[in-house]
Design a protein around this motif. Structure first.
Motif, PDB file in Angstrom:
ATOM      1  N   ALA A 155      -7.900  -2.614   7.262  1.00  0.00           N
ATOM      2  CA  ALA A 155      -7.460  -3.935   6.827  1.00  0.00           C
ATOM      3  C   ALA A 155      -5.935  -3.962   6.768  1.00  0.00           C
ATOM      4  N   THR A 156      -5.384  -5.148   6.993  1.00  0.00           N
ATOM      5  CA  THR A 156      -3.941  -5.341   6.904  1.00  0.00           C
ATOM      6  C   THR A 156      -3.596  -5.914   5.533  1.00  0.00           C
ATOM      7  N   VAL A 157      -2.711  -5.223   4.825  1.00  0.00           N
ATOM      8  CA  VAL A 157      -2.261  -5.675   3.510  1.00  0.00           C
ATOM      9  C   VAL A 157      -0.770  -5.984   3.597  1.00  0.00           C
ATOM     10  N   ALA A 158      -0.399  -7.215   3.284  1.00  0.00           N
ATOM     11  CA  ALA A 158       1.012  -7.591   3.231  1.00  0.00           C
ATOM     12  C   ALA A 158       1.545  -7.298   1.836  1.00  0.00           C
ATOM     13  N   VAL A 159       2.713  -6.672   1.787  1.00  0.00           N
ATOM     14  CA  VAL A 159       3.354  -6.319   0.521  1.00  0.00           C
ATOM     15  C   VAL A 159       4.666  -7.095   0.441  1.00  0.00           C
ATOM     16  N   VAL A 160       4.750  -8.012  -0.521  1.00  0.00           N
ATOM     17  CA  VAL A 160       5.965  -8.802  -0.704  1.00  0.00           C
ATOM     18  C   VAL A 160       6.616  -8.313  -1.989  1.00  0.00           C
ATOM     19  N   GLU A 161       7.687  -7.541  -1.820  1.00  0.00           N
ATOM     20  CA  GLU A 161       8.269  -6.822  -2.964  1.00  0.00           C
ATOM     21  C   GLU A 161       9.727  -6.530  -2.642  1.00  0.00           C
ATOM     22  N   ASP A 162      10.634  -6.938  -3.528  1.00  0.00           N
ATOM     23  CA  ASP A 162      12.058  -6.741  -3.251  1.00  0.00           C
ATOM     24  C   ASP A 162      12.568  -5.377  -3.701  1.00  0.00           C
ATOM     25  N   ASN A 163      11.814  -4.699  -4.529  1.00  0.00           N
ATOM     26  CA  ASN A 163      12.288  -3.418  -5.055  1.00  0.00           C
ATOM     27  C   ASN A 163      11.845  -2.281  -4.124  1.00  0.00           C
ATOM     28  N   PRO A 164      12.836  -1.585  -3.490  1.00  0.00           N
ATOM     29  CA  PRO A 164      12.465  -0.560  -2.516  1.00  0.00           C
ATOM     30  C   PRO A 164      11.658   0.586  -3.130  1.00  0.00           C
ATOM     31  N   LEU A 219      -1.149   3.447  -0.748  1.00  0.00           N
ATOM     32  CA  LEU A 219      -2.053   2.671   0.109  1.00  0.00           C
ATOM     33  C   LEU A 219      -1.874   2.927   1.602  1.00  0.00           C
ATOM     34  N   GLY A 220      -0.817   3.638   1.968  1.00  0.00           N
ATOM     35  CA  GLY A 220      -0.445   3.750   3.369  1.00  0.00           C
ATOM     36  C   GLY A 220      -1.493   4.388   4.265  1.00  0.00           C
ATOM     37  N   GLU A 221      -2.337   5.252   3.692  1.00  0.00           N
ATOM     38  CA  GLU A 221      -3.366   5.885   4.516  1.00  0.00           C
ATOM     39  C   GLU A 221      -4.633   5.046   4.595  1.00  0.00           C
ATOM     40  N   ARG A 222      -4.772   4.107   3.672  1.00  0.00           N
ATOM     41  CA  ARG A 222      -6.005   3.294   3.639  1.00  0.00           C
ATOM     42  C   ARG A 222      -5.870   2.012   4.441  1.00  0.00           C
ATOM     43  N   TYR A 223      -4.657   1.441   4.440  1.00  0.00           N
ATOM     44  CA  TYR A 223      -4.472   0.112   5.028  1.00  0.00           C
ATOM     45  C   TYR A 223      -3.282   0.113   5.961  1.00  0.00           C
ATOM     46  N   LEU A 224      -3.276  -0.877   6.843  1.00  0.00           N
ATOM     47  CA  LEU A 224      -2.080  -1.157   7.622  1.00  0.00           C
ATOM     48  C   LEU A 224      -1.191  -2.035   6.739  1.00  0.00           C
ATOM     49  N   LEU A 225      -0.034  -1.524   6.373  1.00  0.00           N
ATOM     50  CA  LEU A 225       0.848  -2.253   5.460  1.00  0.00           C
ATOM     51  C   LEU A 225       1.938  -2.968   6.253  1.00  0.00           C
ATOM     52  N   VAL A 226       2.187  -4.227   5.880  1.00  0.00           N
ATOM     53  CA  VAL A 226       3.297  -4.989   6.440  1.00  0.00           C
ATOM     54  C   VAL A 226       4.125  -5.466   5.254  1.00  0.00           C
ATOM     55  N   GLU A 227       5.424  -5.149   5.279  1.00  0.00           N
ATOM     56  CA  GLU A 227       6.246  -5.401   4.100  1.00  0.00           C
ATOM     57  C   GLU A 227       7.245  -6.534   4.333  1.00  0.00           C
ATOM     58  N   GLU A 254       1.926 -15.067  10.978  1.00  0.00           N
ATOM     59  CA  GLU A 254       1.865 -14.261  12.182  1.00  0.00           C
ATOM     60  C   GLU A 254       1.161 -12.930  11.935  1.00  0.00           C
ATOM     61  N   VAL A 255       1.398 -12.367  10.756  1.00  0.00           N
ATOM     62  CA  VAL A 255       0.766 -11.098  10.389  1.00  0.00           C
ATOM     63  C   VAL A 255      -0.738 -11.292  10.159  1.00  0.00           C
ATOM     64  N   ALA A 256      -1.131 -12.462   9.654  1.00  0.00           N
ATOM     65  CA  ALA A 256      -2.533 -12.751   9.325  1.00  0.00           C
ATOM     66  C   ALA A 256      -3.143 -11.633   8.488  1.00  0.00           C
ATOM     67  N   PRO A 257      -2.576 -11.379   7.321  1.00  0.00           N
ATOM     68  CA  PRO A 257      -3.059 -10.260   6.499  1.00  0.00           C
ATOM     69  C   PRO A 257      -4.454 -10.541   5.948  1.00  0.00           C
ATOM     70  N   VAL A 297      -9.162  -2.435  -7.033  1.00  0.00           N
ATOM     71  CA  VAL A 297      -8.977  -3.887  -7.137  1.00  0.00           C
ATOM     72  C   VAL A 297      -8.795  -4.493  -5.751  1.00  0.00           C
ATOM     73  N   ILE A 298      -8.017  -3.819  -4.915  1.00  0.00           N
ATOM     74  CA  ILE A 298      -7.799  -4.321  -3.554  1.00  0.00           C
ATOM     75  C   ILE A 298      -9.108  -4.321  -2.772  1.00  0.00           C
ATOM     76  N   GLU A 299      -9.854  -3.240  -2.867  1.00  0.00           N
ATOM     77  CA  GLU A 299     -11.134  -3.155  -2.156  1.00  0.00           C
ATOM     78  C   GLU A 299     -12.088  -4.255  -2.599  1.00  0.00           C
ATOM     79  N   MET A 300     -12.095  -4.533  -3.896  1.00  0.00           N
ATOM     80  CA  MET A 300     -12.985  -5.571  -4.410  1.00  0.00           C
ATOM     81  C   MET A 300     -12.659  -6.924  -3.759  1.00  0.00           C
ATOM     82  N   HIS A 301     -11.375  -7.246  -3.686  1.00  0.00           N
ATOM     83  CA  HIS A 301     -11.007  -8.550  -3.119  1.00  0.00           C
ATOM     84  C   HIS A 301     -11.190  -8.580  -1.606  1.00  0.00           C
ATOM     85  N   LEU A 302     -10.943  -7.455  -0.947  1.00  0.00           N
ATOM     86  CA  LEU A 302     -11.212  -7.398   0.491  1.00  0.00           C
ATOM     87  C   LEU A 302     -12.703  -7.571   0.743  1.00  0.00           C
TER      88      LEU A 302
END
Ligand code: MN
Length: 129
Positions: free
Chosen positions: A4-13, A23-31, A44-47, A116-121
């Motif tokens: 699954a693709t998970v978009a992460v919107v977060e300003d703190n590096p 989460l990096g091994e479980r999901y395709l992350l787009v930040e 465009e990412v269609a997370p 929690v993420i798995e539940m919503h997915l």
């Protein structure tokens, strides 16, 4: 099956690194580092799910959520609020805005976070089928 693709919107590096580590091994992350670029790029990412920081420069988390909910390509995507400033009543407030869930930072419990993420997915997949 594709991850699954998970978009992460977060300003703190540091927080982005933490999410990558958890989460990096479980999901395709787009930040995305801010709300404006998230709104510009999310369709465009269609997370499959969005992790959305509440406090962001430019356009905050609730503003990004509004943009997601009015975009028919994204409207049904589960969005989980992340906030470092937990206050009483926050959960109800954020769920009332249309977030699907609410988690406080710092995220300490990797298994719970992924759970929690798995539940919503899973709910998303059930709705789509
Ligand atoms: Mn922030």
């Amino acid at each position: 099956m594709n991850r699954a693709t998970v978009a992460v919107v977060e300003d703190n590096p540091d927080n982005r690194l933490l999410v990558e580590a958890m989460l990096g091994e479980r999901y395709l992350l787009v930040e995305f580092e801010d709300g404006i670029s998230a709104v510009a790029g999310l369709a465009e990412v269609a997370p499959d799910l969005v992790l959305l920081d509440i406090s962001l420069p430019g356009l905050d988390g609730p503003g990004v959520l509004q943009a997601i909910r009015v975009d028919e390509r994204l409207a049904a995507v589960p969005v989980i609020a992340l906030t470092a400033h937990a206050m009483q009543g926050d959960r109800e407030r954020y769920l009332g805005m249309g977030f699907n869930d609410y988690l406080t930072k710092p995220i300490m419990d990797e298994e719970r976070f992924a759970g929690v993420i798995e539940m919503h997915l899973g709910e998303r997949i059930r709705r789509a089928s």
